[in-house]
Design an enzyme around this catalytic site. Structure first.
Site, short mmCIF file in Angstrom:
data_model
loop_
_atom_site.label_atom_id
_atom_site.label_comp_id
_atom_site.label_asym_id
_atom_site.label_seq_id
_atom_site.Cartn_x
_atom_site.Cartn_y
_atom_site.Cartn_z
CD GLU A 98 -2.79 1.31 2.44
OE1 GLU A 98 -2.76 0.40 3.30
OE2 GLU A 98 -3.56 2.26 2.50
CE LYS A 133 -6.01 -0.15 1.71
NZ LYS A 133 -6.74 -0.75 2.83
CB SER A 184 -11.93 5.17 0.72
OG SER A 184 -11.82 5.06 2.11
N GLY A 185 -9.08 6.73 1.32
CA GLY A 185 -8.20 7.88 1.51
C GLY A 185 -8.84 9.20 1.89
N GLY A 186 -10.08 9.18 2.37
CA GLY A 186 -10.73 10.43 2.74
C GLY A 186 -11.81 10.84 1.75
NE ARG A 243 -10.16 7.51 6.12
CZ ARG A 243 -9.18 8.33 5.73
NH1 ARG A 243 -9.22 9.61 6.09
NH2 ARG A 243 -8.19 7.90 4.99
P1 13P Z 1 -9.27 4.31 4.06
O1 13P Z 1 -10.10 3.58 3.05
O2 13P Z 1 -10.08 4.95 5.16
O3 13P Z 1 -8.28 5.23 3.43
O4 13P Z 1 -8.44 3.21 4.83
C1 13P Z 1 -7.86 2.20 4.12
C2 13P Z 1 -6.62 1.76 4.77
O5 13P Z 1 -6.45 0.61 5.06
C3 13P Z 1 -5.59 2.77 5.05
O6 13P Z 1 -4.39 2.12 5.34
#
Ligand code: 13P
Length: 338
Positions: free
Chosen positions: A177, A219, A261-263, A293
């Site tokens: 990721e 990811k 999703s990142g915000g 999120r």
């Molecule tokens: P978000 O989808 O909230 O960004 O979280 C995914 C995640 O695993 C962040 O490391």
């Protein structure tokens, strides 16, 4: 290394129309989330919340795997059933966050490198014994004044590859990721350039360290305008730029790309995934989701720490999971018509 087994787990993670639930918030992060609903973060409240998620009836129809945090993989439900056993009943594969978080990068004012390599081989062994089949490590790349530096990208890519190799040797599928953050007022073009530079560096390191691409999951962030950008790119543009970046940088041997999703809002995250899968058929890899999120926001708001609202919260989670699974199949028709 048992590549057949790793590849089979990776394929199961990206099984048709399924995605991952990222429920691996560290204690600090889940406490921040609970603060937004005025719930005190204790071992029991964290347990109750995660239990609600994992017990949602039928969630395994949409969710192939759940990413857990160290505390959670050791926890049991209120009735004593181990969480990993609860998941097995729903056909869900347990995974584990193994990084120790993004820490200040030496020689840099604002950038970070993700730590957690020390002792990782032993921790992987322990997590395998606890039932984990895959792992996650998140690297953070910031866009801003003179950021990112090539140094930060390279340090993070090197660590991601070291983590991935250790996991594969120990029998866990690594989720790689590299997250280019949405924070800032940069435009989508800037995000695309940085995302491509990051992905190229990451795959260079994965190759140099002989990570088996068939036995991993990527990811990434979507290629998207900064949160404070003046003119934010629309859904089609995000889909086009994201797929273009991935086509340029991600080898076809990778089984699946499961976005963070990142915000993004819940609806944006679903829309973007749906538009990509609608406009682009026959890509070399599956495009799916691994949202934190964007799967949990409305469930958390519905729950409010109230045991009387568990069903409501589970309904909210099921709705997001079903809509994102529809988006994997390019069949999301909007919120009201489902
Ligand atoms: P978000 O989808 O909230 O960004 O979280 C995914 C995640 O695993 C962040 O490391």
């Amino acid at each position: 290394m048992d590549l057949d087994n790793l590849a089979a787990v990776a394929q199961a993670m990206v099984a048709d129309n399924k995605g991952l639930l990222a429920a691996d918030e560290s204690t600090g992060t889940i406490t921040k989330r609970f603060d937004t609903i005025n719930v005190e973060s204790t071992e029991d409240s964290r347990r109750d919340y995660r239990e609600l998620l994992f017990r949602a009836a039928g969630i395994g129809e949409y969710i192939s795997g759940v990413i857990l945090y160290d505390e959670t993989i050791r926890q049991s439900a209120a009735d004593g059933t181990r969480f990993v056993d609860l998941m097995a009943k729903q056909g869900i594969i347990p995974g584990i966050k193994v990084d120790a978080g993004a820490k200040p990068l030496a020689g840099s004012d604002n950038e970070t490198v993700t730590e957690g390599l020390d002792g990782l081989r032993d921790r992987v062994k322990e997590y395998v014994d606890l039932g984990a089949k895959f792992a996650k490590w998140r690297a953070v790349i910031k866009i801003g004044d003179e950021m990112p530096t090539g140094y930060a990208i390279h340090a993070n890519a090197h660590a991601l590859a070291r983590y991935a190799k250790i996991c594969q040797e120990g029998g866990l599928v690594p989720i790689v990721e590299p997250e280019v953050l949405m924070d800032g007022d940069h435009d989508i073009h800037n995000c695309q350039m940085i995302t491509e530079e990051t992905l190229n560096c990451v795959f260079g390191e994965l190759y140099a360290q002989e990570v088996a691409l068939e036995g991993m999951i990527l990811k990434p962030n979507m290629v998207i305008s900064g949160l404070d950008a003046k003119n934010r790119a629309d859904f089609n543009k995000v889909a086009d730029e994201t797929v273009a970046a991935l086509m340029r940088c991600v080898p076809a041997a990778v089984p699946g790309i499961m976005f963070l999703s990142g915000g993004q809002s819940e609806i944006d995250a679903t829309m973007h995934l749906n538009v990509m899968n609608t406009n682009y058929k026959n890509l070399p890899w599956k495009l799916s989701y691994s949202y934190g999120r964007a799967l949990q926001a409305s469930a958390l708001k519905a729950w409010l720490g109230d045991s009387g609202k568990v069903k409501l919260a589970q309904g909210a989670l099921m709705l997001r999971a079903s809509l994102n699974s529809a988006a994997c199949a390019a069949e999301y028709k909007g919120e009201s018509t489902q």
